[in-house]
Scaffold this motif. Structure first.
Motif, PDB file in Angstrom:
ATOM      1  N   LEU A  36       0.825  -1.203   0.000  1.00 16.65           N
ATOM      2  CA  LEU A  36       0.000   0.000   0.000  1.00 16.65           C
ATOM      3  C   LEU A  36       0.861   1.255   0.000  1.00 16.65           C
ATOM      4  O   LEU A  36       0.510   2.270  -0.608  1.00 16.65           O
ATOM      5  CB  LEU A  36      -0.937   0.003   1.216  1.00 16.65           C
ATOM      6  CG  LEU A  36      -2.061  -1.043   1.202  1.00 16.65           C
ATOM      7  CD1 LEU A  36      -2.788  -1.056   2.539  1.00 16.65           C
ATOM      8  CD2 LEU A  36      -3.040  -0.761   0.062  1.00 16.65           C
ATOM      9  N   ARG A  37       1.984   1.198   0.700  1.00 13.59           N
ATOM     10  CA  ARG A  37       2.884   2.362   0.743  1.00 13.59           C
ATOM     11  C   ARG A  37       3.766   2.457  -0.490  1.00 13.59           C
ATOM     12  O   ARG A  37       4.442   3.474  -0.704  1.00 13.59           O
ATOM     13  CB  ARG A  37       3.776   2.290   1.988  1.00 13.59           C
ATOM     14  CG  ARG A  37       3.039   2.326   3.310  1.00 13.59           C
ATOM     15  CD  ARG A  37       4.043   2.460   4.447  1.00 13.59           C
ATOM     16  NE  ARG A  37       3.422   2.292   5.749  1.00 13.59           N
ATOM     17  CZ  ARG A  37       3.586   1.228   6.535  1.00 13.59           C
ATOM     18  NH1 ARG A  37       4.349   0.217   6.132  1.00 13.59           N
ATOM     19  NH2 ARG A  37       2.984   1.147   7.701  1.00 13.59           N
ATOM     20  N   GLY A  38       3.806   1.413  -1.280  1.00 19.54           N
ATOM     21  CA  GLY A  38       4.694   1.401  -2.429  1.00 19.54           C
ATOM     22  C   GLY A  38       6.148   1.254  -2.038  1.00 19.54           C
ATOM     23  O   GLY A  38       7.046   1.721  -2.747  1.00 19.54           O
ATOM     24  N   GLN A  39       6.407   0.609  -0.914  1.00 21.70           N
ATOM     25  CA  GLN A  39       7.767   0.442  -0.415  1.00 21.70           C
ATOM     26  C   GLN A  39       8.128  -1.041  -0.373  1.00 21.70           C
ATOM     27  O   GLN A  39       7.286  -1.880  -0.020  1.00 21.70           O
ATOM     28  CB  GLN A  39       7.908   1.032   0.994  1.00 21.70           C
ATOM     29  CG  GLN A  39       7.632   2.528   1.039  1.00 21.70           C
ATOM     30  CD  GLN A  39       7.612   3.056   2.462  1.00 21.70           C
ATOM     31  OE1 GLN A  39       7.478   2.286   3.422  1.00 21.70           O
ATOM     32  NE2 GLN A  39       7.733   4.360   2.599  1.00 21.70           N
ATOM     33  N   PRO A  40       9.372  -1.384  -0.719  1.00 22.46           N
ATOM     34  CA  PRO A  40       9.778  -2.794  -0.678  1.00 22.46           C
ATOM     35  C   PRO A  40       9.867  -3.302   0.751  1.00 22.46           C
ATOM     36  O   PRO A  40      10.160  -2.538   1.676  1.00 22.46           O
ATOM     37  CB  PRO A  40      11.156  -2.785  -1.357  1.00 22.46           C
ATOM     38  CG  PRO A  40      11.664  -1.396  -1.143  1.00 22.46           C
ATOM     39  CD  PRO A  40      10.461  -0.499  -1.160  1.00 22.46           C
TER      40      PRO A  40
END
Length: 585
Positions: A36-40
């Motif tokens: 959802l955060r677009g973080q790995p």
């Protein structure tokens, strides 16, 4: 007794399985939030990190206790656990539970095996032991450490982008040796490709040095010259403008690379060189990412959408000075007008502006940017001999110059390109007329109002610009003229006379005292004139009496509509004087 022991062991195993399943559920939630955060949310892959940042050799560091918080990756199994070593695969249940049960029974487990790379650890053997230890709240584990030496240090929160950045940094340092030659340097960046861009800039510097010296230059030598003479002064400009406060999530290197890219793009677009301080000022004008800056930019656009250009007050007083005037006395030897824009119409009289600009350029070691604008609806093409005559005059004066052609509205083209210059020198062909409606349509008045830089208005042949008269009324714009006059007086030994005049003002002497006190504080000796005649008449009379060859005045005031109706002193001087007028912002 045996049956009881077996039951306790089995219970611990069942408890371990429950813990594993709770860990699995948390892993699912962690992966979902990361998506959802677009973080790995993956562990770092040791091989990919090693290949990107390079290694300088391997060595055994023996057995030691290492912090679990600094274990950030794995060798080959980086997809099987989240970044916090939560298990992602149901098939790991038995193995994970066995390790957990063994730890519950205080059985001695072998130390994990790790690689230390960039100050962080990557698990070679023991991923499940690390996962369980973190679940149990351990802070350290015993590990057999193999040290992989490298030029960079990674942060425990490093992402793959951080690794890419570190790899680019390592490649740059290996090629240039800057970290050895300048051990205190700080080239941290937050975006990939920043260090690649720096490598390209160093290569440009190497080629430039080879042309200047006429012999080969190593990349290592060029890197040191670039760092000392290009990068450090550029960063000092960024610091002076307080840009790190505007972009708190960025580093000095990030901002420097942005400035360098912006500078190159502007030079390609404009067709002439753009100074570093000009690109820095552009970044400052665009503003940062703070909410206050964003709101201010939105308000400016709204204002511009509803207020006609002729009714706007123009740039705020002092903006140009903050961008251009040196703040330290030892910097006064530097050129002030390093880039001078000269619009050329091609008429015989318009060359007076170029000749006047050449006088300044020789004094300031400036480069001239000529601009020949052809109206969009004009049937006549651009005049080819303008470029030839421009080049001939610049060469004869020993001044670097370049002429570009543009099509469109003359005033708009001048104002747009003036953003990338330090001064605009224009020939006064049609000064603002005395009638209000005619003033409203005056192209020169509109240019003066909108132009972001000072304008030197040249009505006749060039002057030597050695004796200046400053019109002063204690207003913010006239005070900018006084500040610039003081600077030029100290740097160029410019002779100054200050005139204060207004037939309706009973406090003229106070204004003159303020001007005297300011100049005295700066160490400038000047003459002073107090005159009760109308201001325009008093300025021209004082200029004639003191044989001035330059008049310095402030720009139009903050109420342009009022001045359009009633006229202004500046309009009067531009109509009646044959002296160059430096209109200060």
């Amino acid at each position: 007794m045996e049956k009881t022991m077996m039951s306790d062991r089995e219970q611990r195993r069942l408890d371990a399985i429950d813990e594993f399943r709770r860990a699995r559920r948390r892993a699912l939630i962690e992966d979902l939030l990361a998506w959802l955060r677009g973080q790995p949310d993956d562990l770092l892959d040791f091989e990919e990190v090693r290949q990107r940042i390079g290694d300088l050799g391997w060595a055994s560091a023996g057995l030691r206790e290492i912090p679990l918080s600094e274990i950030v990756g794995s060798v080959g199994r980086y997809h099987e656990f989240t970044r916090h070593f939560l298990p992602r695969q149901d098939s790991d249940e038995a193995r994970w539970a066995n390790v957990r049960a063994a730890m519950a029974e205080n059985r001695q487990l072998p130390p994990i095996e790790v690689y230390e790379l960039g100050g962080l650890y990557f698990v070679k053997d023991g991923n499940h032991r690390v996962s369980v230890a973190r679940e149990l709240g351990f802070s350290h584990l015993m590990a057999l450490v193999t040290e992989v030496r490298t030029r960079v240090t990674l942060d425990p929160d490093a992402t793959l982008d951080d690794v890419i950045i570190a790899g680019e940094y390592a490649t740059l340092m290996e090629a240039t040796g800057l970290d050895q030659a300048r051990p205190d340097l700080d080239l941290r960046a937050t975006a990939p490709s920043a260090h690649q861009a720096i490598g390209a800039l160093i290569e440009q510097e190497r080629r430039r040095l080879e042309r200047r010296r006429g012999q080969p230059v190593t990349l290592q030598d060029a890197a040191c010259v670039w760092y000392d003479e290009v990068y450090v002064p550029g960063v000092e400009l960024i610091r002076a403008r307080g840009l790190l406060h505007e972009f708190p999530e960025r580093t000095e290197t990030d901002l420097y690379v942005w400035v360098a890219r912006r500078q190159a793009a502007l030079e390609a677009s404009l067709g002439w060189p753009v100074a570093t301080h000009t690109a820095v000022a552009e970044l400052a004008r665009e503003g940062g990412s703070r909410p206050g800056r964003i709101l201010a930019r939105a308000s400016e656009r709204l204002f511009d959408a509803f207020i006609p250009e002729t009714m706007r007050g123009g740039p705020e007083p002092g903006v140009w000075r903050r961008d251009h005037l040196p703040t330290h006395a030892d910097e006064r030897h530097q050129g002030l007008f390093r880039t001078i824009l000269v619009p050329l119409a091609g008429t015989p009289e318009s060359w007076n502006a170029l000749d006047q600009a050449l006088v300044l350029a020789q004094r300031d070691d400036s480069r001239l940017c000529g601009l020949h604008v052809v109206a969009s609806d004009s049937p006549a093409p651009a005049t080819p001999d303008v470029a030839e005559r421009f080049a001939e005059r610049c060469a004869a004066a020993g001044v670097s110059g370049r002429l570009v052609y543009e099509e469109g509205n003359i005033g708009s083209q001048i104002c747009e390109r003036a953003r990338w210059a330090d001064l605009v020198v224009v020939h006064v062909a049609y000064p603002p007329p005395p009638r209000p409606l005619a003033r409203l349509r005056s192209g020169l008045r509109d240019l003066i109002q909108r132009c972001p830089q000072p304008i030197l208005a040249v009505p006749g042949p060039p002057a030597s610009l050695k004796r200046a008269l400053v019109a002063y009324d204690h207003g913010p714009r006239s005070h900018e003229a006084l500040i610039l006059a003081a600077y030029l007086a100290l740097r160029d030994d410019l002779s100054l006379v200050v005139v204060t005049a207004d037939e309706h003002n009973e406090r003229l002497s106070e204004n003159l005292i303020r001007a005297h006190n300011y100049l005295e504080q700066q160490g400038v000796v000047a003459g002073y004139v107090l005159d009760r005649r109308p201001t325009g008449e008093a300025i021209l009379a004082a200029a004639a009496e003191h044989r001035s060859d330059l008049i310095m005045m402030g720009c139009y005031g903050a109420r342009p509509a009022f001045e359009i109706v009633l006229g202004s002193t500046l309009d009067y001087v531009l109509r009646e004087s044959r002296l160059p007028v430096l209109i200060c912002r």
